[in-house]
Scaffold this motif. Structure first.
Motif, PDB file in Angstrom:
ATOM      1  N   ALA A 147     -10.437   1.416   7.334  1.00 39.70           N
ATOM      2  CA  ALA A 147      -9.575   1.078   6.402  1.00 39.70           C
ATOM      3  C   ALA A 147     -10.449   0.542   5.023  1.00 39.70           C
ATOM      4  O   ALA A 147     -10.074   1.049   3.726  1.00 39.70           O
ATOM      5  N   GLN A 169     -10.980  -0.510  13.470  1.00 38.94           N
ATOM      6  CA  GLN A 169      -9.843   0.005  12.650  1.00 38.94           C
ATOM      7  C   GLN A 169     -10.029  -0.428  11.084  1.00 38.94           C
ATOM      8  O   GLN A 169      -9.702   0.152   9.999  1.00 38.94           O
ATOM      9  N   GLN A 206      -3.062  -1.204   7.453  1.00 38.67           N
ATOM     10  CA  GLN A 206      -3.561   0.319   7.214  1.00 38.67           C
ATOM     11  C   GLN A 206      -2.095   0.951   6.911  1.00 38.67           C
ATOM     12  O   GLN A 206      -2.164   2.000   6.266  1.00 38.67           O
ATOM     13  N   SER A 241      -2.601   2.850   3.484  1.00 37.92           N
ATOM     14  CA  SER A 241      -2.564   4.310   3.505  1.00 37.92           C
ATOM     15  C   SER A 241      -1.840   5.101   2.341  1.00 37.92           C
ATOM     16  O   SER A 241      -2.356   6.005   1.837  1.00 37.92           O
TER      17      SER A 241
END
Length: 415
Positions: free
Chosen positions: A251, A247, A345, A349
């Protein structure tokens, strides 16, 4: 159409490449990224897969960055590796993203290096090999369901199926594939990509990350040897750590795209943009609104980088906890790194998408030129963010804060 993968080199263990110490490797990143950034916008427009970038990456020996000195590697930290992915992502986020399976694989080796099979793979990594893979399938009712079959055929096995999201496999020497065996058990096989019956399909049609070769792999009666089969799962302690690492890798490639937005936006203002008709400034570079927008993009890039670096430090602490022989501390570290990456995240984002949108406020119609291809940064960021449900991620974080729930933080999937 099927892609014919370059021949994998010898699978025998080889010594680490010369100049493979940590400081020497890290010093190579600037030169590598300068080469990768050349014609990156044009490659995206023409959908030209970046094979040369991966050749240069392998030649630099950077694929072994995370292997510790005790195992013959340079001993780079998670923070070193994530910083490298951000730098590569600034040059071309496709290349950064496509390295995710490789570093997921090497992280597993770092934490479980003590079997004969892993020592063989370790030698391959040290000699410059890259690892890809594909585990997802299309057409199933839910993500994670597997219809690919591994069936016994005498002393060997045969693999048949069609996989999807084979990100980076076209650039790799070896790839792992999930399947169900004759007993219905979930297994993984690791094979050289030039094994007869493996066809890497360049059929990814996403609007972003167009050069990651994230399409399908066709597996037609592929021979599998017994030692090429493993049964590692996502919910093991190592699996939980590497799931969080995957993950963060996504990112980091997104952060690179934000850096690319900043660099190309700055270049556009300096080289081409004109002040608006009603602007009090004679030139775009003197326009206070242009300066404000670029300053906000720069601040956004800094914020995203800072969040990701904090998550990398949390994962470094988790990696250290594996060697401490304290089960409670390890579990706490795994939850904390998963939580930290999830929070990163969620916020990063929003900042990243805003930055990639704001770049078009730096000029008029010329900012949308296909030649500049500035929209690829937004497309790439949006595509990366679609890999996992941010709404679910935020809900899980909230559930943890309210109720102390750790169920999804421990399952080794989304987080």
């Amino acid at each position: 159409m099927p892609h014919t993968a370059p021949s994998a080199l010898s699978a025998t263990t080889a010594p680490a490449q010369e100049g493979g110490d940590r400081s020497t490797l890290l010093a190579k990143i600037a030169t590598l990224t300068a080469e990768i950034s050349k014609e990156a916008a044009k490659r995206d427009l023409e959908r030209e897969l970046p094979f040369e970038a991966f050749r240069l990456f392998k030649e630099a020996g950077l694929g072994a960055l995370r292997i510790p000195a005790s195992l013959g590697g340079p001993g780079g930290s998670v923070a070193d590796y994530i910083e490298m992915i951000m730098a590569i992502g600034a040059a071309d986020s496709n290349v950064a993203h496509a390295l995710r399976s490789h570093f997921n694989f090497t992280e597993t080796l770092v934490l479980t290096p003590n079997t004969a099979i892993d020592r063989t793979q370790l030698g391959r990594v040290l000699s410059g090999k890259l690892f890809g893979g594909a585990h997802t399938e299309q057409g199933t009712k839910r993500p994670g369901e597997v219809t690919t079959r591994l069936t016994r055929s005498g002393d060997h096995y045969r693999l048949n199926g069609r996989k999807w999201y084979a990100t980076g496999t076209a650039f790799s020497d070896f790839a792992s594939f999930s399947a169900r065996n004759d007993d219905g058990e979930f297994v993984s096989v690791l094979l050289p990509v030039d094994r007869p019956g493996i066809s890497i399909l360049d059929d990814w049609d996403g609007m972003g990350q167009r050069l990651t070769a994230s399409g399908g792999v066709l597996l037609e009666d592929v021979e599998v040897l017994p030692h090429e089969i493993s049964t590692r799962g996502l919910n093991t302690l190592v699996g939980r750590h590497t799931s969080t690492l995957r993950q963060l890798h996504l990112a980091a490639s997104m952060a690179g795209a934000v850096r690319g937005t900043l660099a190309e936006g700055t270049d556009y203002v300096r080289r081409q943009a004109r002040s608006a008709a009603h602007s009090a400034a004679e030139t775009a570079d003197a326009d206070p609104f242009v300066q404000k927008i670029l300053g906000e993009i720069a601040a956004g890039s800094f914020a995203v980088d800072t969040l990701i670096r904090e998550s990398a430090r949390a994962l470094d602490r988790t990696a250290v906890a594996f060697g401490a022989s304290d089960a409670d501390k390890l579990d706490a570290a795994l939850i904390e790194s998963a939580l930290t990456t999830a929070r990163t995240q969620i916020v990063a984002s929003q900042i990243a998408l805003a930055a990639a949108t704001s770049v078009f406020e730096l000029g008029g119609g010329s900012a949308t030129s296909r030649h500049l291809n500035l929209d690829r940064h937004w497309r790439n960021i949006r595509t990366v963010l679609n890999h996992n449900p941010l709404l679910h991620k935020a809900r899980v974080v909230g559930d943890f804060y309210i109720n102390g729930t750790t169920t999804h933080l421990e399952e080794g999937k989304v987080f």
